[in-house]
Design an enzyme around this catalytic site. Structure first.
Site, mmCIF file in Angstrom:
data_model
loop_
_atom_site.group_PDB
_atom_site.id
_atom_site.type_symbol
_atom_site.label_atom_id
_atom_site.label_comp_id
_atom_site.label_asym_id
_atom_site.label_seq_id
_atom_site.Cartn_x
_atom_site.Cartn_y
_atom_site.Cartn_z
ATOM 1 N N ARG A 172 65.174 47.740 13.707
ATOM 2 C CA ARG A 172 65.565 46.609 14.561
ATOM 3 C C ARG A 172 67.033 46.711 14.974
ATOM 4 O O ARG A 172 67.433 46.148 15.976
ATOM 5 C CB ARG A 172 65.374 45.284 13.796
ATOM 6 N N ARG A 176 75.013 52.801 18.218
ATOM 7 C CA ARG A 176 75.462 53.305 19.520
ATOM 8 C C ARG A 176 76.902 53.802 19.446
ATOM 9 O O ARG A 176 77.688 53.319 18.623
ATOM 10 C CB ARG A 176 75.273 52.252 20.613
ATOM 11 N N ARG A 249 58.757 36.203 2.483
ATOM 12 C CA ARG A 249 60.099 35.929 1.986
ATOM 13 C C ARG A 249 60.467 34.550 2.514
ATOM 14 O O ARG A 249 60.233 34.232 3.698
ATOM 15 C CB ARG A 249 61.035 37.004 2.537
ATOM 16 N N ARG A 280 73.968 35.115 5.077
ATOM 17 C CA ARG A 280 74.722 34.855 6.303
ATOM 18 C C ARG A 280 75.339 33.472 6.247
ATOM 19 O O ARG A 280 74.783 32.569 5.613
ATOM 20 C CB ARG A 280 73.804 34.849 7.536
ATOM 21 N N GLU A 300 72.686 30.801 4.362
ATOM 22 C CA GLU A 300 71.277 31.190 4.316
ATOM 23 C C GLU A 300 71.011 31.984 3.032
ATOM 24 O O GLU A 300 71.513 33.097 2.878
ATOM 25 C CB GLU A 300 71.025 32.058 5.554
ATOM 26 N N TYR A 348 56.291 40.365 12.066
ATOM 27 C CA TYR A 348 57.723 40.047 12.184
ATOM 28 C C TYR A 348 58.062 39.919 13.677
ATOM 29 O O TYR A 348 58.771 40.743 14.236
ATOM 30 C CB TYR A 348 58.490 41.206 11.548
ATOM 31 N N ASP A 350 59.700 38.460 17.120
ATOM 32 C CA ASP A 350 60.812 37.696 17.678
ATOM 33 C C ASP A 350 60.241 36.701 18.692
ATOM 34 O O ASP A 350 59.055 36.778 19.062
ATOM 35 C CB ASP A 350 61.809 38.640 18.349
HETATM 36 P P1 FAD Z 1 56.529 28.811 13.698
HETATM 37 O O1 FAD Z 1 57.822 28.515 14.359
HETATM 38 O O2 FAD Z 1 56.520 29.203 12.273
HETATM 39 O O3 FAD Z 1 55.531 27.610 13.954
HETATM 40 C C1 FAD Z 1 54.370 27.400 13.204
HETATM 41 C C2 FAD Z 1 54.223 25.894 13.020
HETATM 42 O O4 FAD Z 1 52.972 25.622 12.418
HETATM 43 C C3 FAD Z 1 55.292 25.301 12.098
HETATM 44 O O5 FAD Z 1 55.958 24.240 12.756
HETATM 45 C C4 FAD Z 1 54.494 24.815 10.891
HETATM 46 O O6 FAD Z 1 55.044 23.631 10.318
HETATM 47 C C5 FAD Z 1 53.137 24.560 11.509
HETATM 48 N N1 FAD Z 1 52.038 24.612 10.538
HETATM 49 C C6 FAD Z 1 51.741 25.644 9.700
HETATM 50 N N2 FAD Z 1 50.679 25.313 8.933
HETATM 51 C C7 FAD Z 1 50.294 24.069 9.301
HETATM 52 C C8 FAD Z 1 49.269 23.176 8.853
HETATM 53 N N3 FAD Z 1 48.454 23.518 7.853
HETATM 54 N N4 FAD Z 1 49.170 21.973 9.443
HETATM 55 C C9 FAD Z 1 50.018 21.605 10.428
HETATM 56 N N5 FAD Z 1 51.014 22.392 10.879
HETATM 57 C C10 FAD Z 1 51.143 23.621 10.322
HETATM 58 N N6 FAD Z 1 63.484 35.390 16.913
HETATM 59 C C11 FAD Z 1 64.278 35.799 17.932
HETATM 60 O O7 FAD Z 1 63.782 36.143 19.000
HETATM 61 N N7 FAD Z 1 65.648 35.797 17.808
HETATM 62 C C12 FAD Z 1 66.274 35.421 16.663
HETATM 63 O O8 FAD Z 1 67.501 35.432 16.585
HETATM 64 C C13 FAD Z 1 65.456 35.009 15.562
HETATM 65 N N8 FAD Z 1 66.020 34.624 14.398
HETATM 66 C C14 FAD Z 1 65.231 34.225 13.361
HETATM 67 C C15 FAD Z 1 65.851 33.820 12.184
HETATM 68 C C16 FAD Z 1 65.084 33.400 11.107
HETATM 69 C C17 FAD Z 1 65.768 32.961 9.833
HETATM 70 C C18 FAD Z 1 63.661 33.382 11.213
HETATM 71 C C19 FAD Z 1 62.806 32.930 10.050
HETATM 72 C C20 FAD Z 1 63.037 33.771 12.388
HETATM 73 C C21 FAD Z 1 63.815 34.216 13.474
HETATM 74 N N9 FAD Z 1 63.238 34.587 14.688
HETATM 75 C C22 FAD Z 1 64.035 35.007 15.723
HETATM 76 C C23 FAD Z 1 61.759 34.578 14.876
HETATM 77 C C24 FAD Z 1 61.261 33.262 15.511
HETATM 78 O O9 FAD Z 1 61.602 32.183 14.664
HETATM 79 C C25 FAD Z 1 59.731 33.347 15.653
HETATM 80 O O10 FAD Z 1 59.345 34.470 16.399
HETATM 81 C C26 FAD Z 1 59.100 32.114 16.337
HETATM 82 O O11 FAD Z 1 59.776 30.920 16.064
HETATM 83 C C27 FAD Z 1 57.663 32.023 15.877
HETATM 84 O O12 FAD Z 1 56.989 30.931 16.478
HETATM 85 P P2 FAD Z 1 55.544 30.515 15.949
HETATM 86 O O13 FAD Z 1 55.085 29.408 16.801
HETATM 87 O O14 FAD Z 1 54.712 31.739 15.829
HETATM 88 O O15 FAD Z 1 55.769 30.061 14.430
HETATM 89 N N1 UDP Z 2 70.323 44.476 7.837
HETATM 90 C C1 UDP Z 2 71.269 45.052 7.022
HETATM 91 N N2 UDP Z 2 72.568 44.643 7.117
HETATM 92 C C2 UDP Z 2 72.965 43.683 7.989
HETATM 93 C C3 UDP Z 2 71.987 43.094 8.833
HETATM 94 C C4 UDP Z 2 70.675 43.519 8.717
HETATM 95 O O1 UDP Z 2 70.954 45.910 6.214
HETATM 96 O O2 UDP Z 2 74.161 43.347 8.026
HETATM 97 C C5 UDP Z 2 68.919 44.936 7.701
HETATM 98 C C6 UDP Z 2 68.126 44.042 6.723
HETATM 99 O O3 UDP Z 2 67.180 44.861 6.066
HETATM 100 C C7 UDP Z 2 67.437 43.088 7.655
HETATM 101 C C8 UDP Z 2 67.104 44.006 8.835
HETATM 102 O O4 UDP Z 2 68.249 44.868 8.933
HETATM 103 O O5 UDP Z 2 66.289 42.508 7.089
HETATM 104 C C9 UDP Z 2 66.870 43.306 10.163
HETATM 105 O O6 UDP Z 2 68.018 42.540 10.467
HETATM 106 P P1 UDP Z 2 67.963 41.339 11.500
HETATM 107 O O7 UDP Z 2 69.354 40.860 11.698
HETATM 108 O O8 UDP Z 2 67.198 41.784 12.686
HETATM 109 O O9 UDP Z 2 67.126 40.288 10.661
HETATM 110 P P2 UDP Z 2 66.673 38.772 10.957
HETATM 111 O O10 UDP Z 2 67.678 38.182 11.909
HETATM 112 O O11 UDP Z 2 65.298 38.874 11.503
HETATM 113 O O12 UDP Z 2 66.729 38.166 9.611
#
Ligand code: FAD
Ligand code: UDP
Length: 377
Positions: A172, A176, A249, A280, A300, A348, A350
């Site tokens: 991911r 560069r 996780r 973070r 976090e 996983y 985005d």
């Molecule tokens: P979710 O957002 O998980 O929605 C699922 C919903 O279903 C939830 O609201 C949950 O409460 C509900 N639900 C589950 N079970 C039930 C039940 N039994 N009854 C009623 N409701 C239920 N993506 C990016 O593109 N850029 C980023 O920078 C980025 N950063 C991230 C950072 C973190 C810490 C995390 C965890 C994810 C990140 N993502 C990022 C990924 C992004 O969050 C997801 O791709 C996206 O939000 C997924 O949407 P979803 O609708 O599939 O799932």
């Molecule tokens: N990672 C790392 N060092 C960093 C940032 C990320 O080793 O400073 C690794 C780590 O394994 C992480 C993965 O790269 O789970 C993907 O990072 P990303 O920032 O895309 O993770 P997310 O925002 O989805 O948590």
């Protein structure tokens, strides 16, 4: 005839896009979510005039123009470019791995010098066919970067040894040989002006939503209400963990208001050291170039997931992917249930993946819709 065409379990990005597009096609939808708010993991709450990403930093990025145009047709996005800084043993390094990082590590000033060091370290590692995250990282960036910026962060984030993790995770991150701190290689990037909750509110306008409702507390009654179910929760929970429990996780988010206008000078600072329990610190105002008097930061902390926690990241190792396949095989046989999103697909994803997949599903279900504004390839 049932009251709704679709019952949508989950008001995250997948459920909200599906509902919006189905409504455009005159379908009646009901969305339920077990959380007390809409938006799933992209939910933002306004605190001190700042849009706080309650479930971690979210930056929208894509190279797919149609997906970018689609989200921009809903809300306006800003020009934010993610450029995290990493703190390892008190020293700061730019991410992703680029000429600034190489200068900070080795004082090299040209791409040729940096490349020579990395090539030597990669050759010394002697890995031909990487089998896990550690081997993949060593064969891409060499020992110094792995030991300084990857190993401890990764093992803390995932609670597993880097030798036990799948290699795709580290791919991911770009590497560069230019002085460019942009964390993503994608062509388009930004944050919705006003936060992600606004995006979800636009998607869910005039759609019936019930929050604080868990589908599994009453699934038969909910099913009775609609012809079809769009399910975006955990796929193993849907089948009552019949084949076993998929691993995730989880995270703990600690939000704090500070009486200072600028705490860390950047939206995202990664803490690599294993002794520091969080991965973070996010300072939310910088996502939207905020100038508020105070600031809000979020630490976090990674956690092993148990059934009482939120499942944030699927652990896509071989064991879990094989287990997922058993559930997927069951899901394929369902006629009235469609599974989608990060939890039901156990991937996983985005945000741009989720937008693309939700739109693709809509097009599959409604191929004859005349006013289709876009086609997802
Ligand atoms: P979710 O957002 O998980 O929605 C699922 C919903 O279903 C939830 O609201 C949950 O409460 C509900 N639900 C589950 N079970 C039930 C039940 N039994 N009854 C009623 N409701 C239920 N993506 C990016 O593109 N850029 C980023 O920078 C980025 N950063 C991230 C950072 C973190 C810490 C995390 C965890 C994810 C990140 N993502 C990022 C990924 C992004 O969050 C997801 O791709 C996206 O939000 C997924 O949407 P979803 O609708 O599939 O799932
Ligand atoms: N990672 C790392 N060092 C960093 C940032 C990320 O080793 O400073 C690794 C780590 O394994 C992480 C993965 O790269 O789970 C993907 O990072 P990303 O920032 O895309 O993770 P997310 O925002 O989805 O948590």
């Amino acid at each position: 005839m049932k009251k709704y065409d679709y019952l949508i379990v989950g008001s995250g990005l997948y459920g909200a896009i599906f509902a919006h597009e189905a409504k455009k096609r005159d379908k009646k939808c009901l969305i339920i979510d077990k959380r007390s708010h809409i938006g799933g993991n992209i939910y933002c709450e306004n605190i001190e005039g700042i849009n706080v990403h309650k479930y971690g930093a979210h930056i929208f990025h894509t190279s797919n123009k149609k997906i970018w145009d689609y989200v921009n047709s809903l809300v306006e996005f800003n020009r934010y470019t993610n450029s995290p800084v990493a703190n390892y043993r008190g020293n700061l390094y730019n991410l992703p791995f680029n000429m600034n990082t190489f200068y900070q590590l080795w004082k090299v000033k040209t791409p040729a010098e940096a490349k020579a060091i990395i090539d030597q370290q990669v050759a010394d590692a002697g890995i031909v066919n990487p089998q896990n995250l550690e081997e993949q990282a060593l064969s891409l960036v060499g020992t110094d970067i792995y030991n300084t910026l990857i190993k401890e962060y990764t093992e803390k984030q995932w609670g597993r040894k880097a030798t036990e993790l799948p290699s795709f995770i580290i791919k991911r991150l770009p590497i560069r040989f230019t002085f460019d701190n942009n964390y993503f290689n994608d062509q388009y990037q930004g944050i919705p002006i006003g936060g992600y909750t606004k995006l979800i509110e636009v998607l869910l306008e005039d759609i019936e939503v019930k929050t604080g409702v868990n589908y599994f507390d009453n699934r038969n009654e909910w099913n009775e209400l609609a012809d079809q179910v769009i399910y975006t929760g955990m796929i193993d929970e849907y089948y009552d963990y019949k084949h076993g429990v998929l691993e995730y996780r989880s995270l703990k988010f600690e939000h704090t208001v500070l009486e200072t206008p600028n705490y860390q000078g950047n939206a995202v600072v990664n803490y690599i050291d294993s002794e520091i329990p969080y991965t973070r610190i996010i300072e939310h105002k910088h996502f939207e170039f905020g100038e508020q008097k105070n600031t809000v930061i979020t630490k976090e902390y990674p956690l092993e997931w148990t059934k009482k926690d939120e499942p944030y990241y699927p652990v896509n190792d071989t064991k879990n992917d094989l287990l997922f396949k058993k559930y997927k095989d069951m899901a394929r046989l369902e006629e009235d249930v469609i599974f989608g999103g990060r939890l039901a697909d156990y991937k996983y994803y985005d945000m741009h993946h989720v937008v693309g997949l939700a739109l693709k599903k809509v097009e599959e279900l409604f191929p004859d819709y005349r006013n289709q504004t876009m086609q997802i390839p």
